[in-house]
Design a protein around this motif. Sequence first.
Motif, mmCIF file in Angstrom:
data_model
loop_
_atom_site.group_PDB
_atom_site.id
_atom_site.type_symbol
_atom_site.label_atom_id
_atom_site.label_comp_id
_atom_site.label_asym_id
_atom_site.label_seq_id
_atom_site.Cartn_x
_atom_site.Cartn_y
_atom_site.Cartn_z
ATOM 1 N N GLU A 60 6.770 -0.644 -0.629
ATOM 2 C CA GLU A 60 5.784 -0.887 -1.695
ATOM 3 C C GLU A 60 5.103 0.410 -2.140
ATOM 4 O O GLU A 60 4.463 1.088 -1.353
ATOM 5 C CB GLU A 60 4.734 -1.862 -1.161
ATOM 6 C CG GLU A 60 3.673 -2.202 -2.164
ATOM 7 C CD GLU A 60 2.477 -2.932 -1.540
ATOM 8 O OE1 GLU A 60 2.649 -3.646 -0.535
ATOM 9 O OE2 GLU A 60 1.373 -2.761 -2.072
ATOM 10 N N LYS A 94 -1.973 -13.208 -0.464
ATOM 11 C CA LYS A 94 -2.455 -12.134 -1.341
ATOM 12 C C LYS A 94 -3.977 -12.126 -1.416
ATOM 13 O O LYS A 94 -4.630 -13.026 -0.904
ATOM 14 C CB LYS A 94 -1.830 -12.297 -2.733
ATOM 15 C CG LYS A 94 -0.356 -11.862 -2.768
ATOM 16 C CD LYS A 94 -0.237 -10.352 -2.552
ATOM 17 C CE LYS A 94 1.194 -9.851 -2.554
ATOM 18 N NZ LYS A 94 1.322 -8.453 -2.139
ATOM 19 N N GLY A 128 0.723 -2.131 -5.783
ATOM 20 C CA GLY A 128 0.267 -3.516 -5.651
ATOM 21 C C GLY A 128 -0.501 -3.849 -6.925
ATOM 22 O O GLY A 128 -1.338 -3.059 -7.359
ATOM 23 N N ASP A 187 4.416 -6.626 -6.673
ATOM 24 C CA ASP A 187 4.510 -5.409 -5.860
ATOM 25 C C ASP A 187 5.711 -4.646 -6.384
ATOM 26 O O ASP A 187 6.772 -5.239 -6.566
ATOM 27 C CB ASP A 187 4.764 -5.743 -4.379
ATOM 28 C CG ASP A 187 3.489 -6.119 -3.636
ATOM 29 O OD1 ASP A 187 2.410 -6.148 -4.255
ATOM 30 O OD2 ASP A 187 3.592 -6.389 -2.420
#
Length: 433
Positions: A356, A329, A359, A347
């Motif tokens: 996704e 990440k 985020g 996510d």
Amino acid sequence: MSAKWSYIKDLKDHVGEIVTIKGWIFNKRSSGKINFLQIRDGTGFVQGIIEKTSSEETFVKADKIKLESSVIIEGKVREDKRSPYGYELDVNDIEIIQIPLEEYPISKKDHGIDFLMNNRHLWLRSQKQFHILHVRNEIIWAVREFYRNNGFILVDTPILTGAIGESAGELFSVDYFDLGKAYLTQTGQLYLEAAAMALGKVYNLGPTFRAEKSKTRRHLTEFWMNEAEVAYYSSNDNMHLQEELVSYVVGRVLERAGDHLKALERDVKPLEKVQTPFPRISYDEGVKLLQKKGFDIKWGDDIGGDEETGISEEFDRPVMVYNYPRKIKAFYMQPDPQRPEVVLCDDMLAPEGYGEIIGASERINDPDLLTERIKEFNLPVDSYDWYIDLRKYGTVPHSGFGMGIERLVSWICKLEHIREAIPFARTIYRIHP
Ligand code: 4AD
Ligand code: MG
């Protein structure tokens, strides 16, 4: 032509009246005695009918009309239950503004996607695109409305930035006078963090750029992102805010753009289930779930597109996967104090295989740890001086997220590819038109 100009969407208020419509002809047919003109004006679609016996002159004009001719049409509005549009126009006069200089290139037959994308400036006129753009419009209004209703302040973050962003290597650069290179923004987050320390609850909505060589159906090089940032919010507060936002947006779109979803043949049942609370699973649980489903994945691996679908198909609404390993990440994410190998992030994965859409994370609020991370990720510490500064003057825990507008449009409209979710898509292969 003396009758009042009406937009097609308002014809329902003018039944029995004579109106003029200003638009284009998108289809036509003739029975020899009757000409049927399909008219669009940017607000809707309607059929106009011209009988030879009622006006020979108008009938002859209609004969001359080609696809995408621009026309002003006068006629009487009639309710028609059989018509897909609900109303029809008994035409008594036509003023032709232009008959196309050449044959309109987009016809009813199947065109390849490259052809359509090359003609995007014209393809936008077709019905499917009309409905998608309407849904996009409602989504963006709903997003802004959500923030306004919840006391957030709009903060417009810059598009041109110094060497600062989400990650190195995915930046588009431009020459910037005597200062060398500037970069197109990958995220407004860092600036929103500064604004959150001034205004508490802030959001932005604007274009974002990624020079990543991804050619998936989910990636654009230019996309629109909505980001939010809140001072004193934990990762948990952050997840709560995200589910409130997404359920609000879906609810408003169902309410206000239901006809457009119907025209797109979008089954709305899965969307109606998008109610809070959304399920949450940890990254650890996600990996175990994927292993059980036969995915070749181990702890520490990133969760790619197929894996996202593997997780999301277990749930009937968006799912938040939280606390990923810190190695996969971004540098700014706050480590879990109990388990420093994972970060306080999430996510949000959309249902129906859309992957996704958000985020999110809590941000590091300690200046030393932040500096250490910037170095560890080989980012230029000097460019981040002001960002580190934020941690020197009254630092507080804070969290935020970014939501991809086109990912949301793709999912809500159930599109096959993200390129139709934005008026003029930019991908690694396309910058024209
Ligand atoms: O997950 P991302 O990269 O997060 C950030 O940029 C954070 N700085 C946001 C923040 O916390 N303020 O991007 C956020 C979202 C993704 O979840 C996805 O929906 C969308 O932006 N997105 C893209 N959409 C289309 N094309 C791309 N290439 C995208 N990359 C990300
Ligand atoms: Mg992401």
